[in-house]
Enzyme design. Structure first.
Site, mmCIF file in Angstrom:
data_model
loop_
_atom_site.group_PDB
_atom_site.id
_atom_site.type_symbol
_atom_site.label_atom_id
_atom_site.label_comp_id
_atom_site.label_asym_id
_atom_site.label_seq_id
_atom_site.Cartn_x
_atom_site.Cartn_y
_atom_site.Cartn_z
ATOM 1 N N LYS A 194 2.075 2.092 -4.919
ATOM 2 C CA LYS A 194 2.734 1.459 -6.082
ATOM 3 C C LYS A 194 1.952 1.683 -7.349
ATOM 4 O O LYS A 194 2.507 1.913 -8.411
ATOM 5 C CB LYS A 194 2.830 -0.057 -5.888
ATOM 6 C CG LYS A 194 3.977 -0.517 -5.066
ATOM 7 C CD LYS A 194 4.093 -2.024 -5.098
ATOM 8 C CE LYS A 194 2.900 -2.734 -4.515
ATOM 9 N NZ LYS A 194 2.696 -2.486 -3.075
ATOM 10 N N ASP A 229 0.818 -1.222 0.000
ATOM 11 C CA ASP A 229 0.000 0.000 0.000
ATOM 12 C C ASP A 229 0.851 1.270 0.000
ATOM 13 O O ASP A 229 0.450 2.291 0.552
ATOM 14 C CB ASP A 229 -0.953 0.046 1.213
ATOM 15 C CG ASP A 229 -1.743 -1.235 1.366
ATOM 16 O OD1 ASP A 229 -2.192 -1.747 0.330
ATOM 17 O OD2 ASP A 229 -1.895 -1.730 2.489
ATOM 18 N N GLY A 236 -3.973 -4.542 -4.449
ATOM 19 C CA GLY A 236 -4.990 -3.641 -4.987
ATOM 20 C C GLY A 236 -4.313 -2.358 -5.389
ATOM 21 O O GLY A 236 -3.670 -1.716 -4.576
ATOM 22 N N HIS A 237 -4.381 -2.019 -6.650
ATOM 23 C CA HIS A 237 -3.786 -0.773 -7.131
ATOM 24 C C HIS A 237 -4.888 0.222 -7.445
ATOM 25 O O HIS A 237 -5.749 -0.058 -8.262
ATOM 26 C CB HIS A 237 -2.975 -1.020 -8.407
ATOM 27 C CG HIS A 237 -1.630 -1.604 -8.139
ATOM 28 N ND1 HIS A 237 -0.768 -1.974 -9.130
ATOM 29 C CD2 HIS A 237 -0.997 -1.857 -6.983
ATOM 30 C CE1 HIS A 237 0.345 -2.445 -8.585
ATOM 31 N NE2 HIS A 237 0.221 -2.386 -7.290
ATOM 32 N N GLN A 255 2.290 -6.187 -2.967
ATOM 33 C CA GLN A 255 2.581 -6.183 -1.525
ATOM 34 C C GLN A 255 3.847 -5.345 -1.268
ATOM 35 O O GLN A 255 4.083 -4.394 -1.978
ATOM 36 C CB GLN A 255 2.735 -7.610 -0.973
ATOM 37 C CG GLN A 255 1.450 -8.407 -0.966
ATOM 38 C CD GLN A 255 1.108 -9.004 -2.317
ATOM 39 O OE1 GLN A 255 1.936 -9.624 -2.942
ATOM 40 N NE2 GLN A 255 -0.119 -8.836 -2.756
HETATM 41 P P1 IMP Z 1 -2.471 -12.691 2.303
HETATM 42 O O1 IMP Z 1 -1.478 -12.258 1.290
HETATM 43 O O2 IMP Z 1 -3.896 -12.423 1.932
HETATM 44 O O3 IMP Z 1 -2.244 -14.117 2.729
HETATM 45 O O4 IMP Z 1 -2.232 -11.817 3.632
HETATM 46 C C1 IMP Z 1 -1.056 -11.930 4.418
HETATM 47 C C2 IMP Z 1 -0.648 -10.586 4.986
HETATM 48 O O5 IMP Z 1 -0.206 -9.746 3.937
HETATM 49 C C3 IMP Z 1 -1.777 -9.817 5.676
HETATM 50 O O6 IMP Z 1 -1.221 -9.067 6.744
HETATM 51 C C4 IMP Z 1 -2.285 -8.881 4.612
HETATM 52 O O7 IMP Z 1 -2.908 -7.740 5.145
HETATM 53 C C5 IMP Z 1 -0.985 -8.548 3.914
HETATM 54 N N1 IMP Z 1 -1.151 -8.172 2.505
HETATM 55 C C6 IMP Z 1 -1.299 -8.974 1.440
HETATM 56 N N2 IMP Z 1 -1.379 -8.274 0.310
HETATM 57 C C7 IMP Z 1 -1.277 -6.982 0.647
HETATM 58 C C8 IMP Z 1 -1.247 -5.768 -0.099
HETATM 59 O O8 IMP Z 1 -1.314 -5.742 -1.323
HETATM 60 N N3 IMP Z 1 -1.125 -4.642 0.629
HETATM 61 C C9 IMP Z 1 -0.993 -4.634 1.986
HETATM 62 N N4 IMP Z 1 -0.988 -5.741 2.721
HETATM 63 C C10 IMP Z 1 -1.121 -6.915 2.058
#
Ligand code: IMP
Length: 432
Positions: free
Chosen positions: A16, A13, A40-41, A226
């Protein structure tokens, strides 16, 4: 120079979408290498807000090829919806989307497991706060060698056998978690027929696509998802995502050798945020945190969850820069920090805690208050700057502290959501 990696340098977040979009304007190919629709962009173009979760940001530029690599996990229903949304805007022509045959498919039972495990864990200290999109269970299946790749959608016998294997492996847990008959093989075989038809015009060997583009001297942008501190190997494990989010993920996730990477830009907010559980040494509490969250619109693009907010952590940023060999830093949301009337920055951790050696769970920040951020004119002076030199001296001093502590020069500064509010200090796709 024809390739550039752009990745998040914090916990995701970082803005990007906007940076990648600004760079994608100059790219011929934009390729994602890991993750799925946990990302999510948010892109703002001419006041229109477009949110993408799977398709790389190059989708906004006609003629730019958008590649989804082998390291990704793809929910075909989500991809279909996203493609339909983009086509509704007249974007992403048929031949502009390329999906790796080796990417893994997210099924409904992956989502069910992810959500049910989180519900269960929410009652104890072990909840990760995942996005519940089935990301972890899909990568788990991949590592256990029972994952289903895009290519398997075209081999009915293999697909059925693999689904049965997953049903046998997961049924006890799904039942225990109250997910019922979550793996109905016949129903999934039928759904897969539709996915295979939808994906057929897009499927490719993404490594070969990237290689051909690089050899032809085309500009290839590798788009991260991420952030570095969510990397499964180097992040704040176990509070991480299930893939490699650092620059090394480009090599494994797209089948591109490290020698093909010319530059790596890391994106960091001028402050820090985190969503989900896990350590966050410079986290703020109270009214200042609330103000930062509201001013910065710090709510997840994928889940809508409020993000924890804190000061920029230069120790964690230096660690992230090392992990990915960053050559440029992109600092976003400087305008948000300017609206607070107060700024601090984390320069060190007490007791010399080292993120790589000790982790971040016990890290306590040593903060420095930055001078001049209470100037009521700062926000408007910043908003009107269109070059680095035109930035208020207070803002330049802040960026100097960042550069010096991290040891990486500034590549870009972002001062708002619009494309015009971007200052390039380095040029993408040009020699350092
Ligand atoms: P998962 O990727 O859904 O398994 O989540 C694992 C961890 O990564 C959690 O703390 C999510 O909030 C975080 N996370 C996954 N994708 C994103 C992203 O695009 N932005 C921010 N946090 C993310």
């Amino acid at each position: 120079m024809s390739t550039l990696v752009v990745i998040g340098a914090q916990w995701g977040d970082e803005g990007k979408g906007k940076v990648v979009d600004a760079v994608a304007a100059q790219a011929d190919v934009v390729a994602r290498f890991g993750g799925g629709n946990n990302a999510g962009h948010t892109l703002v173009v001419d006041g229109r807000k477009i949110v993408t979760h799977l398709v790389p940001s190059g989708c906004l530029y006609p003629g730019t090829e958008c590649v989804l690599g082998a390291g990704m996990v793809i929910d075909p229903d989500v991809l279909a919806d996203e493609v339909a949304m983009l086509r509704g805007f007249g974007l992403l022509a048929q031949d502009e989307l390329r999906v790796s045959l080796h990417a893994h498919v997210i099924f409904g039972f992956h989502r069910d497991l992810d959500g049910a495990r989180e519900d269960l864990a929410a009652r104890g200290p072990r909840a990760i706060g995942t996005t519940r999109r089935g990301i972890g269970p899909a990568y788990e299946a991949k590592a256990a060698r029972r994952g289903i790749q895009v290519r398997d959608l075209y081999d009915r016998a293999t697909l059925r056998a693999r689904l049965e294997q997953n049903r046998d492996a997961l049924a006890p847990e799904l039942e225990r978690l109250g997910c019922g008959n979550a793996i109905d093989v016949d129903a999934l075989m039928k759904a897969a027929e539709g996915w295979a038809r939808f994906l057929e015009p897009t499927i490719c060997d993404a490594s070969a696509v990237c290689h051909a583009a690089i050899v032809a001297g085309r500009r290839v942008l590798f788009e991260g998802a991420q952030g570095a501190l969510l990397d499964v190997d180097h992040g704040t494990y176990p509070y991480v995502t299930s893939s490699n989010t650092t620059a090394g993920g480009v090599c494994t996730g797209l089948g591109v050798g490290p020698t093909a990477i010319d530059a790596v830009w890391g994106i960091s907010k001028a402050y820090a945020t985190r969503v989900g559980a896990g350590p966050f040494p410079s986290r703020l509490e109270g009214p200042l945190a609330d103000r930062l969250r509201d001013t910065g619109g710090e709510y997840g693009a994928t889940t809508g969850r409020p993000r924890d907010c804190g000061w920029l952590d230069l120790v964690a940023l230096r660690y992230a820069a090392r992990l990915s060999g960053m050559t440029g830093l992109c600092i976003t949301k400087l305008d948000v920090l300017a609206q607070l009337g107060h700024a601090e920055i984390c320069l060190a951790y007490e007791d010399g805690i080292d993120p790589g050696r000790d982790g971040l769970a016990l890290a306590r920040p040593v903060l420095r208050k930055m001078d001049g951020w209470d100037d009521p004119r700062l926000a408007s002076d910043l908003a009107s700057a269109r070059s680095y030199e035109a930035l208020p001296p207070v803002a330049r001093a802040y960026l100097d502290v960042v550069t010096e502590a991290v040891g990486v020069p500034i590549a870009l500064v972002s001062l708002g959501a619009e494309r015009s509010q971007t200052i390039f200090v380095q040029r993408p796709f040009e020699s350092r």
